[in-house]
Design a protein around this motif. Structure first.
Motif, PDB file in Angstrom:
ATOM      1  N   PRO A   3       0.918  -0.938   0.245  1.00 13.86           N
ATOM      2  CA  PRO A   3       0.115  -0.079   0.578  1.00 13.86           C
ATOM      3  C   PRO A   3       0.534   0.672   0.308  1.00 13.86           C
ATOM      4  O   PRO A   3       0.803   2.132  -0.750  1.00 13.86           O
ATOM      5  CB  PRO A   3      -0.789  -0.372   1.229  1.00 13.86           C
ATOM      6  N   ILE A   4       1.993   0.739   0.134  1.00 14.98           N
ATOM      7  CA  ILE A   4       3.086   2.568   0.823  1.00 14.98           C
ATOM      8  C   ILE A   4       3.507   2.824  -0.941  1.00 14.98           C
ATOM      9  O   ILE A   4       2.733   3.925  -1.001  1.00 14.98           O
ATOM     10  CB  ILE A   4       4.372   2.474   1.573  1.00 14.98           C
ATOM     11  N   VAL A  47       0.561   3.527  -2.737  1.00 14.55           N
ATOM     12  CA  VAL A  47       0.357   5.033  -2.575  1.00 14.55           C
ATOM     13  C   VAL A  47       0.844   5.998  -3.187  1.00 14.55           C
ATOM     14  O   VAL A  47       1.122   6.985  -4.112  1.00 14.55           O
ATOM     15  CB  VAL A  47      -0.043   5.070  -1.339  1.00 14.55           C
ATOM     16  N   MET A  80      -5.823  -2.506   1.814  1.00 16.67           N
ATOM     17  CA  MET A  80      -4.505  -1.127   2.264  1.00 16.67           C
ATOM     18  C   MET A  80      -5.082  -0.897   3.425  1.00 16.67           C
ATOM     19  O   MET A  80      -4.094   0.359   4.025  1.00 16.67           O
ATOM     20  CB  MET A  80      -5.642  -0.149   1.524  1.00 16.67           C
ATOM     21  N   LEU A 121      -2.433   0.193   6.032  1.00 12.91           N
ATOM     22  CA  LEU A 121      -2.035   1.446   6.043  1.00 12.91           C
ATOM     23  C   LEU A 121      -2.487   2.269   7.273  1.00 12.91           C
ATOM     24  O   LEU A 121      -1.561   3.258   8.226  1.00 12.91           O
ATOM     25  CB  LEU A 121      -2.584   2.376   4.941  1.00 12.91           C
ATOM     26  N   TRP A 156       0.362   1.545   9.289  1.00 14.86           N
ATOM     27  CA  TRP A 156       1.489   2.809   9.534  1.00 14.86           C
ATOM     28  C   TRP A 156       0.971   4.064   9.954  1.00 14.86           C
ATOM     29  O   TRP A 156       2.081   5.112  10.347  1.00 14.86           O
ATOM     30  CB  TRP A 156       1.945   2.776   8.152  1.00 14.86           C
TER      31      TRP A 156
END
Ligand SMILES: Nc1ncnc2c1ncn2[C@@H]1O[C@H](COP(=O)(O)OP(=O)(O)O)[C@@H](O)[C@H]1O
Ligand SMILES: [Mg+2]
Lengths: 253, 250, 266
Positions: free
Chosen positions: A92-93, A96, B11, B14, B17
């Motif tokens: 995901p990092i 994005v 996702m 995230l 994170w």
């Protein structure tokens, strides 16, 4: 006799440069030198050596950044492609990052790392890394399952499968990810020279603009675009040569 | 990934994170990373302020005009290139050059030609987007199934009908995928343009925040930007999937 | 190649001569039931075909025997030993050849031995022998994309032969080659079965092919997946490759199989 496609390419070049020359003679703007003036300025820059010292300066953060991104990016990409857990954690990092306008981070990088080489290398890295990581990961994930099954059925260990099947099978896509990363790195390198501190080619561009020496400014821009395009084309040729037939070996005909 | 037999959505990491960010921020390890919660608090504070709305509307305007121009010029150019071999051979080298060229280098030229303002930013945006749109529209037209065109001819379709009923729809999946990539590039282009011509939009806002070391403000704007860029790209990918269901079956 | 057989192979074998045995094997993919309680014996030194419409679980069964995927329940034995994963006693020939596109024919054929840690000179000598055997001498340094489909499958076959496994698992090996090549392959396969004293498990969806090459044909049917019938075309086995297709018994068996399969073809 030269081929039709070569002649057309030449014709195409002649039309565009001719149009540039005419537009410069009119002139369409006080800041629009003719093609010939720009080429003369380029020759002058090359003769007095300014151009080469400038490139040495510009290419340093680019080369460093690309090298770091390549090593880190490919390693991370392999890891993400091989492990579902890592995929969940890190993909995901980079997804994005891939769609985000990362240039917006530059002011922050400058605050954190100053206006020196570190910031510039960082800019190149954040521009180049996402595409390298994502390409590597998806190449690894898309290794034809019949090839990995083949290696397993002939008693290949996990390491064998990775080293002898997955990585070679993924390398064409990894390589093209690297090429795209370098392309993005060029954008980052020039952006950081224009935005952070004018050095190298960015310095020629900024300085000649400030003294209204537009011919030199166009010459510098022309040369950096030419260099990037030539280098990337060369990489593409190399890619086609290295991985010839790689994608055809296992399709049926 | 699955945990205890439960599939975690794509996702969701995230969030993890975000938590890491919060902890790093709370520990005060570095001035540059304030806690995420503080960033969000600032975000809600500034999101309605005139300065923010002005930056947003200026950016949206430049982006909208730039993308519209890129599509309006790029798609027809690509289709023409796909239909005419001469045009294709004349233009393709340039499309390929600008596709891989570091377009940031052209921004100074735009600045001296069109001034330090909106026009230059719009052109930068369009320049970032247009080449891939052209290339994909061209590829879309070139891959059209010959037997489909011959079928239309057999049934007596006029050239115009053949164009609107066959060419456009056949090439649509490729055109859309070109537009999607083009739009993602345009987002980067509009920000790069604003950074270099930093008196407009978010570029001006960034200057203001970094000059005053307003870290939470800075991160808040970054998050808004990244979230919007991601949403745009996901939305377009979704639209593309809706249309290209038949792409694989041609 | 000689068509003679070392011994009459087509009698029902003794229990000791069963090379591969599957017992009550079931396989579920999520909610899809690919195999249900499948039990089948594969006699040593013979060729057994798995024949059935696509989607009935032939590939699944073959991969379970190969140890590539685990069965949901049930047991596989190869020469009396329970299968827990891939082993040196089995070699696989893949439908899509599964050749390494970046490796030469020589390296592809030797790849099975390479993975087993055989020294380079030794494995290349063995590979060269099998490359000759399958009729590809002179192509050692070619790459897969330079070969025709039929030649690629010969590479796959040579790779499987070179590891000298007792059991050869072949998943529709001839489905991606043209009809003429396919016929040649079938004749070569008969000779191979006669000369190599290996056990062949051969997946196909062609009725004629199954009857032509098999000592034993297991007909698999879907919904639920099961072995509906085992046919042993004993009478035609020693007729010689050239005469089989004209034999009345061959035609009878083909007809009979078609009769039992036709209701499953929509
Ligand atoms: N990896 C898989 N995941 C889910 N279903 C599968 C998978 N592999 C096979 N199947 C299903 O199992 C059934 C049997 O498949 P397969 O063994 O490939 O059949 P065959 O080789 O006889 O055509 C089919 O219905 C197929 O859709
Ligand atoms: Mg199958």
């Amino acid at each position: 006799m030269p081929s039709r496609s070569f002649l057309l390419k030449m014709l195409s070049l002649a039309i565009v440069f001719g149009a540039w020359e005419i537009a410069g003679r009119v002139p369409v703007s006080y800041a629009f030198p003719t093609f010939l003036e720009s080429m003369r300025a380029l020759a002058l820059l090359a003769i007095d050596g300014t151009l080469f010292t400038a490139y040495a300066e510009t290419l340093r953060p680019l080369a460093l950044g690309v090298l770091i991104s390549a090593i880190l990016g490919i390693a991370l990409g392999l890891w993400i492609g091989l492990s579902a857990r890592f995929d969940w954690l890190f993909s995901p990092i980079f997804v994005v990052m891939q769609s985000a306008p990362l240039a917006a981070l530059i002011p922050l990088l400058v605050m954190a790392y100053g206006i020196g080489l570190t910031s510039k290398v960082f800019v190149v890295c954040i521009m180049a890394m996402p595409v390298i990581v994502l390409n590597t990961a998806s190449a690894v994930r898309n290794t034809p399952s019949s090839l990995t099954e083949m290696a397993r059925s002939f008693l290949g260990s996990r390491l064998d499968v990775i080293l002898k099947v997955i990585i070679p099978a993924a390398s064409p896509v990894i390589f093209s990810g690297l090429r795209l990363g370098i392309s993005a790195g060029f954008i980052g390198a020039i952006l950081s020279e224009l935005k952070i501190t004018p050095t190298g080619v960015g310095d020629i561009i900024t300085y000649s603009r400030s003294i209204a020496d537009y011919a030199s400014m166009y010459a510098a821009i022309f040369s950096i675009i030419l260099l990037a395009v030539l280098f990337l084309n060369l990489l593409e040729k190399l890619e086609l040569h290295l991985f010839r037939g790689n994608n055809r070996g296992y399709v049926t005909d | 990934m699955t945990i205890f037999g439960f599939r975690l959505p794509g996702m969701s990491s995230l969030l993890l994170w975000g938590l890491v960010w919060e902890i790093v921020g709370r520990l005060g390890i570095t001035f540059f990373v304030p806690p995420l919660s503080a960033v969000f608090a600032t975000l809600f504070e500034i999101i309605g302020t005139p300065a923010f709305l002005k930056a947003l509307s200026e950016t949206a305007y430049a982006f909208g005009v730039g993308v519209t121009a890129a599509i309006a010029i790029g798609v027809p150019t690509g289709i023409l290139m796909g239909r005419s071999r001469l045009l294709d051979e004349l233009l393709l080298p340039w499309v390929n050059i600008f596709l891989s060229a570091p377009l940031t280098a052209l921004v100074p030229v735009l600045m001296v030609l069109f001034g330090f303002g909106m026009t230059s930013i719009i052109i930068t945006t369009a320049l970032f987007a247009i080449w891939i749109i052209i290339l994909n529209a061209r590829a879309g037209v070139m891959q059209i199934n010959r037997s489909l065109v011959e079928m239309a001819r057999c049934f007596g379709a006029s050239p115009l009908a053949a164009f609107t009923k066959i060419y456009f729809w056949s090439a649509l999946p490729e055109i859309l995928s070109g537009v999607r990539i083009g739009v993602i590039r345009a987002v980067k282009g509009v920000i790069i343009g604003q950074l270099l011509i930093s008196i407009v939009g978010f570029g001006a806002l960034f200057e203001l925040y970094s000059a005053n070391f307003l870290m939470t403000h800075f991160w808040a704007v970054l998050i808004v930007l990244f979230a919007m860029a991601f949403s745009i790209s996901e939305l377009l990918a979704y639209l593309e999937r809706r249309v290209s269901y038949y792409a694989a079956k041609r | 190649m000689s068509q003679t057989r070392a011994a009459p192979r087509s009698t029902v074998p003794l229990a000791a001569d069963i090379a591969v045995r599957t017992r009550d094997v079931s396989k579920h993919y999520g909610t899809v039931e690919a195999l249900r309680n499948l039990s089948l014996d594969f006699p040593r030194g013979q060729l057994t075909s798995l024949l059935g419409p696509s989607g009935c679980g032939k590939t699944t069964l073959l991969k379970i025997i190969a140890g590539l995927i685990p069965a949901t329940s049930g047991q596989i034995e190869v020469s009396g030993k329970t299968v827990t994963g891939p082993g040196p006693d089995r070699a696989f020939v893949f439908q899509d050849f599964a050749l390494l596109p970046w490796a030469s024919v020589l390296r592809n054929v030797a790849f099975g031995l390479e993975l087993r840690g055989v020294a380079r000179s030794e494995r290349e000598a063995i590979a060269e022998k099998y490359i000759r055997d399958v009729g590809l001498a002179g192509f050692e340094t070619s790459y897969p994309h330079q070969l025709s489909g039929g030649m690629r499958q010969r590479v796959g076959l040579a790779r499987a032969l070179s590891v000298n496994a007792e059991v050869l698992l072949m998943d529709e090996p001839f489905s991606a080659v043209d009809e003429q090549t396919r016929r040649k392959f079938q004749e070569d396969l008969l000779a191979l079965v006669a000369n190599e004293n290996k056990t062949f498990i051969f997946v196909t969806h062609s009725i004629e092919e199954a009857v032509y090459v098999s000592d034993q044909i297991a007909i698999l049917l879907p919904r639920p997946s099961r072995v509906s019938e085992v046919i042993r075309p004993t009478g035609i086995r020693d007729k010689g490759a050239d005469n089989i297709r004209r034999d009345p018994e061959y035609l009878d068996i083909v007809d009979r199989i078609w009769a039992s399969l036709r209701s499953y073809v929509e």
